[in-house]
Design a protein around this motif. Structure first.
Motif, PDB file in Angstrom:
ATOM      1  N   THR A  99     103.188 -80.538  83.461  1.00 25.49           N
ATOM      2  CA  THR A  99     104.388 -79.863  82.993  1.00 25.49           C
ATOM      3  C   THR A  99     105.586 -80.792  83.138  1.00 25.49           C
ATOM      4  O   THR A  99     105.512 -81.839  83.774  1.00 25.49           O
ATOM      5  CB  THR A  99     104.658 -78.581  83.806  1.00 25.49           C
ATOM      6  OG1 THR A  99     105.213 -78.940  85.082  1.00 25.49           O
ATOM      7  CG2 THR A  99     103.377 -77.803  84.036  1.00 25.49           C
ATOM      8  N   GLY A 102     107.865 -77.894  85.423  1.00 22.65           N
ATOM      9  CA  GLY A 102     107.654 -76.460  85.258  1.00 22.65           C
ATOM     10  C   GLY A 102     108.104 -75.933  83.918  1.00 22.65           C
ATOM     11  O   GLY A 102     107.667 -74.860  83.503  1.00 22.65           O
ATOM     12  N   SER A 105     105.679 -74.909  80.277  1.00 20.54           N
ATOM     13  CA  SER A 105     104.283 -74.735  80.685  1.00 20.54           C
ATOM     14  C   SER A 105     103.783 -73.356  80.279  1.00 20.54           C
ATOM     15  O   SER A 105     104.526 -72.371  80.320  1.00 20.54           O
ATOM     16  CB  SER A 105     104.136 -74.927  82.202  1.00 20.54           C
ATOM     17  OG  SER A 105     104.995 -74.046  82.899  1.00 20.54           O
ATOM     18  N   ARG A 110     100.682 -72.540  84.596  1.00 19.17           N
ATOM     19  CA  ARG A 110     101.406 -72.047  85.770  1.00 19.17           C
ATOM     20  C   ARG A 110     100.452 -71.414  86.779  1.00 19.17           C
ATOM     21  O   ARG A 110     100.627 -71.548  87.991  1.00 19.17           O
ATOM     22  CB  ARG A 110     102.482 -71.037  85.346  1.00 19.17           C
ATOM     23  CG  ARG A 110     103.658 -71.664  84.623  1.00 19.17           C
ATOM     24  CD  ARG A 110     104.846 -70.710  84.570  1.00 19.17           C
ATOM     25  NE  ARG A 110     104.570 -69.522  83.777  1.00 19.17           N
ATOM     26  CZ  ARG A 110     104.808 -69.410  82.489  1.00 19.17           C
ATOM     27  NH1 ARG A 110     105.330 -70.437  81.827  1.00 19.17           N
ATOM     28  NH2 ARG A 110     104.538 -68.297  81.835  1.00 19.17           N
ATOM     29  N   GLU A 114      99.812 -72.601  90.640  1.00 18.89           N
ATOM     30  CA  GLU A 114      99.880 -71.645  91.742  1.00 18.89           C
ATOM     31  C   GLU A 114      98.631 -71.732  92.620  1.00 18.89           C
ATOM     32  O   GLU A 114      98.722 -71.725  93.853  1.00 18.89           O
ATOM     33  CB  GLU A 114     100.042 -70.233  91.176  1.00 18.89           C
ATOM     34  CG  GLU A 114      99.921 -69.114  92.200  1.00 18.89           C
ATOM     35  CD  GLU A 114     101.113 -69.016  93.132  1.00 18.89           C
ATOM     36  OE1 GLU A 114     100.999 -68.318  94.166  1.00 18.89           O
ATOM     37  OE2 GLU A 114     102.148 -69.645  92.842  1.00 18.89           O
ATOM     38  N   TYR A 140     108.051 -79.672  90.378  1.00 16.27           N
ATOM     39  CA  TYR A 140     107.635 -78.423  89.730  1.00 16.27           C
ATOM     40  C   TYR A 140     108.414 -77.249  90.313  1.00 16.27           C
ATOM     41  O   TYR A 140     108.691 -77.187  91.516  1.00 16.27           O
ATOM     42  CB  TYR A 140     106.144 -78.156  89.931  1.00 16.27           C
ATOM     43  CG  TYR A 140     105.682 -76.842  89.327  1.00 16.27           C
ATOM     44  CD1 TYR A 140     105.356 -76.748  87.981  1.00 16.27           C
ATOM     45  CD2 TYR A 140     105.625 -75.682  90.103  1.00 16.27           C
ATOM     46  CE1 TYR A 140     104.966 -75.543  87.415  1.00 16.27           C
ATOM     47  CE2 TYR A 140     105.227 -74.469  89.543  1.00 16.27           C
ATOM     48  CZ  TYR A 140     104.903 -74.410  88.201  1.00 16.27           C
ATOM     49  OH  TYR A 140     104.533 -73.214  87.643  1.00 16.27           O
ATOM     50  N   ASN A 142     108.875 -72.740  89.153  1.00 15.17           N
ATOM     51  CA  ASN A 142     108.765 -71.667  88.167  1.00 15.17           C
ATOM     52  C   ASN A 142     109.986 -70.757  88.225  1.00 15.17           C
ATOM     53  O   ASN A 142     109.971 -69.648  87.689  1.00 15.17           O
ATOM     54  CB  ASN A 142     107.483 -70.851  88.367  1.00 15.17           C
ATOM     55  CG  ASN A 142     107.377 -70.260  89.762  1.00 15.17           C
ATOM     56  OD1 ASN A 142     108.270 -70.414  90.592  1.00 15.17           O
ATOM     57  ND2 ASN A 142     106.280 -69.581  90.040  1.00 15.17           N
ATOM     58  N   THR A 147     114.205 -74.056  85.529  1.00 14.16           N
ATOM     59  CA  THR A 147     113.488 -74.420  84.297  1.00 14.16           C
ATOM     60  C   THR A 147     114.372 -74.252  83.071  1.00 14.16           C
ATOM     61  O   THR A 147     114.201 -74.952  82.071  1.00 14.16           O
ATOM     62  CB  THR A 147     112.211 -73.568  84.127  1.00 14.16           C
ATOM     63  OG1 THR A 147     112.559 -72.177  84.126  1.00 14.16           O
ATOM     64  CG2 THR A 147     111.223 -73.846  85.254  1.00 14.16           C
ATOM     65  N   GLY A 293     111.442 -67.978  92.866  1.00 17.83           N
ATOM     66  CA  GLY A 293     110.258 -68.740  92.494  1.00 17.83           C
ATOM     67  C   GLY A 293     109.878 -69.788  93.522  1.00 17.83           C
ATOM     68  O   GLY A 293     110.452 -69.859  94.615  1.00 17.83           O
TER      69      GLY A 293
END
Length: 309
Positions: A99, A102, A105, A110, A114, A140, A142, A147, A293
């Motif tokens: 990614t 992040g 993606s 994702r 995780e 990274y 989320n 992002t 996140g």
């Protein structure tokens, strides 16, 4: 809820057409071998496989993917299960690099990040927050507020997003800076033409950090050689006003204080601080979870970002 539907895997179809011209015993052998290898995988795909158990997290479950039908990215993420710490960290980094920090993606990617993240977090039982001191580069997240910044650099015609960092002081001093470098070619340098910094104070609470944001600022304005040539043409002597413009651009620095509402008393202000849970930390990797996140950082070789870096 997903209901598995029996579908002939591609490897079985390939084996069938490959062996059509061969003698029947070989044909039957090839089909049987493929079918026996895939039957276990497809049986597993009809079952839910839980993520690696962690102390602090209960992850969502997803369907396993048969090896014969897995993509290269799924095989990368899947190799993190049941491995040692070094391998789990390596798989997590490789999956993050699928990614753009992040941004952009897919939900599948994702989910793989995780799972690889949880595999590393399972090793993070003892967290020494003293190792936070230094410069960490984001690989990274989320969190949509971050992002969204990266996506802006991917879609805007001229704007470019460079490095995203967290720079920590010692735990005793308790100061952290969130840093984002921007570029605006052909006017500012592409990767670090402008630096946006949010300064905060932090307080260590067991394995968590409580933040109180103090100020936000813009600095480190770096113009391109093309713009400098436009301001001060090489064939003409630099006038005093032109020289003053270049110096002002180089020393550009604007800071705005960020204050919590004055109506809050000290106790309420302390409770207002966002909590950042440190779920894994060692000398070269830092993972944290916040309400918005997850964040995954790698240690930068530099200890801090100066005015010239």
């Amino acid at each position: 809820m997903f209901v598995p539907v029996p579908v002939a895997p591609s490897c079985c179809v390939a084996a069938f057409f490959t062996t059509m011209s061969l003698a029947r015993p070989a044909h039957v052998s090839a089909i049987s071998t493929c079918r026996s290898q895939c039957s276990l995988a497809h049986t597993a795909s009809a079952q839910f496989v839980p993520r690696t158990a962690g102390r602090r997290h209960v992850g969502a479950r997803r369907l396993a993917v048969p090896p014969c039908m897995a993509t290269s990215e799924q095989r990368v993420a899947g190799s993190a299960q049941g491995t040692d710490l070094a391998t789990a960290k390596r798989v997590l980094k490789r999956t993050c690099y699928l990614t753009d920090r992040g941004a952009g993606s897919s939900p599948d990617v994702r989910g793989m990040v995780e799972e690889a993240q949880v595999a590393v977090e399972a090793f993070g039982d003892a967290t020494d927050l003293g190792m936070l001191e230094g410069l960490w580069k984001l690989i990274y997240t989320n969190a949509f507020d971050v992002t969204g910044i990266v996506d802006l650099g991917r879609t805007a015609p001229l704007l470019k997003v460079g490095g995203i960092y967290q720079q920590y002081s010692s735990v005793e001093e308790g100061v952290v800076k969130n840093i984002v470098d921007f570029g605006l070619p052909p006017f500012l340098e592409a990767d670090k033409g402008l630096r946006f910094t949010v300064r905060a104070e932090f307080e260590a609470r067991n394995e968590s950090l409580a933040f109180q944001f103090k100020s936000a600022g813009v600095s480190n304005l770096r113009i391109t050689s093309e713009l400098e040539s436009f301001i001060t043409p090489a064939l003409l002597p630099r006038a005093q006003i032109q020289q003053a413009i270049l110096i002002a651009l180089q020393e550009f620095n604007v800071t705005v204080p960020l204050m919590t509402p004055s109506s809050m008393d000290n106790r309420a202000r302390k409770a207002f601080r966002p909590i950042f849970q440190v779920t894994y930390l060692d000398k070269d990797m830092f993972i944290g979870r916040a309400p918005q996140g997850s964040f995954i950082f790698l240690k930068d070789k530099r200890t801090r970002l100066s005015q010239n870096t």
